[in-house]
Design a protein around this motif. Structure first.
Motif, short mmCIF file in Angstrom:
data_model
loop_
_atom_site.label_atom_id
_atom_site.label_comp_id
_atom_site.label_asym_id
_atom_site.label_seq_id
_atom_site.Cartn_x
_atom_site.Cartn_y
_atom_site.Cartn_z
N GLN A 126 1.22 4.19 -3.18
CA GLN A 126 1.07 5.63 -3.00
C GLN A 126 2.31 6.39 -3.47
O GLN A 126 2.24 7.58 -3.78
CB GLN A 126 0.82 5.95 -1.53
N GLN A 153 0.83 -1.21 0.00
CA GLN A 153 0.00 0.00 0.00
C GLN A 153 0.86 1.26 0.00
O GLN A 153 0.57 2.24 -0.71
CB GLN A 153 -0.92 -0.01 1.22
N ALA A 164 -5.01 -4.57 -3.49
CA ALA A 164 -4.22 -3.55 -2.81
C ALA A 164 -3.27 -2.80 -3.74
O ALA A 164 -2.56 -1.89 -3.29
CB ALA A 164 -3.42 -4.19 -1.68
N GLY A 165 -3.24 -3.18 -5.02
CA GLY A 165 -2.46 -2.39 -5.97
C GLY A 165 -1.40 -3.13 -6.76
O GLY A 165 -0.73 -2.53 -7.60
#
Length: 321
Positions: free
Chosen positions: A162, A158, A186-187
């Motif tokens: 970002q 996470q 979650a990416g």
């Protein structure tokens, strides 16, 4: 817009790599994972047999596999020959980890191979982002084998999402299709799966090591340097390793200074450790495995593992719980 890694994964049935685990991920495992629809990776030691490495690359290339190899950057700083031996056979992917090697990055970028960097903390993440690699393997502390012990995979993933727009591959604890769905939500664009593939039929793991992983319960791993100290390993001290606990780690973990003194003054411990590894005495020798060991209950083929991971879509879209 899709980059090279995203394009490669989009063409595969399941977005999983077998982790490039030296001692487990040989040509048979890489070939089987590729044939099943994932991406097969070779594990390369710091001092590999170059002729065997070249033969493995040649076979994978000639078979039309989608494959790659993972390297130790600190070892490539001493000798680039292993990287050149692999690049000669046109791998689809090359991963670098454990330090930086500008010459290796330059050499890989002169080929069509997708360049991945494995990172284990925020500083390494920033370095990989600045280098603008094609993908970043975000390795959490629960992962088996060598690496940092700074942060778990899910919070690190996470944080990384970002921090950068470079595609991310999650490593650490991804053992089931639920886990794969979780890291993609979650990416991540895919997962770097070690321990489950280490137990696969095609892995180079000895049968006794497979059984110990299968028997492992929650809490049965330890992050430690004691196995490296005993072997007088060249691994930098900030890269310990997560392994199954055994009699040797129970005796020496937390007493690293004492162990270093003994290893410096006698060959007995090192000789016994080397013999234990050669003879599969795993009360002394290490089995590098992650916290996902607790979820592994049987030996499977690589194809069965990849097929199981394919059901992650059901969990991702909510049709299974």
């Amino acid at each position: 817009m899709m980059n090279a890694l995203s394009t490669l994964l989009a063409a595969r049935e399941v977005p999983v790599f077998n982790a490039s685990m030296a001692g487990a991920a040989g040509v048979e495992l890489a070939s089987a994972v590729s044939a099943a629809g994932g991406i097969g990776m070779l594990g390369v030691t710091g001092t590999p047999d170059l002729s065997m490495l070249s033969r493995s690359g040649e076979r994978l290339h000639n078979d039309g596999a989608v494959w790659g190899a993972g390297f130790l950057s600190f070892a490539l700083e001493r000798d680039m020959a292993p990287l050149h031996a692999v690049l000669a056979h046109q791998p689809d992917v090359v991963s670098l980890g454990f330090g930086g090697c500008d010459d290796a990055i330059t050499a890989i970028r002169e080929t069509p191979a997708v360049l991945l960097a494995q990172v284990g903390n925020a500083d390494e993440l920033e370095q990989a982002a600045d280098a603008r690699v094609d993908g970043i393997i975000v390795r959490g502390s629960e992962a088996g084998g060598h690496g940092r012990n700074d942060i778990g995979a899910l919070p690190f993933l996470q944080l990384a999402a970002q921090h950068t727009d470079i595609p991310l591959v999650a490593a650490g604890g991804v053992t089931t299709p639920r886990g794969l769905a979780a890291v993609i939500a979650a990416g991540a664009v895919g997962a770097w799966v070690g321990t489950r593939f280490a137990v696969a039929t095609e892995s180079q793991f000895p049968d006794a090591a497979r059984q110990r992983v299968i028997d492992a319960q929650c809490g049965d791993t330890v992050y430690t340097r004691v196995f490296d100290i005993a072997q007088r390993s060249s691994w930098p001290p900030h890269y310990g390793g997560r392994a199954l606990s055994n009699e040797f780690s129970d005796t020496w973990h937390g007493r690293e200074d004492d162990l270093e003194r003994q290893v410096a003054t006698t060959d007995v411990i090192t000789a016994d450790m080397n013999d234990a590894r050669a003879s599969s005495r795993f009360d002394v020798g290490p089995i590098y495995a992650g916290e996902g060991s607790a979820m592994i209950t049987r030996v499977e083929t690589a194809a069965e593992i990849v097929d199981d991971f394919a059901s992650y879509r059901d969990y991702l879209h909510g049709s299974r719980f």
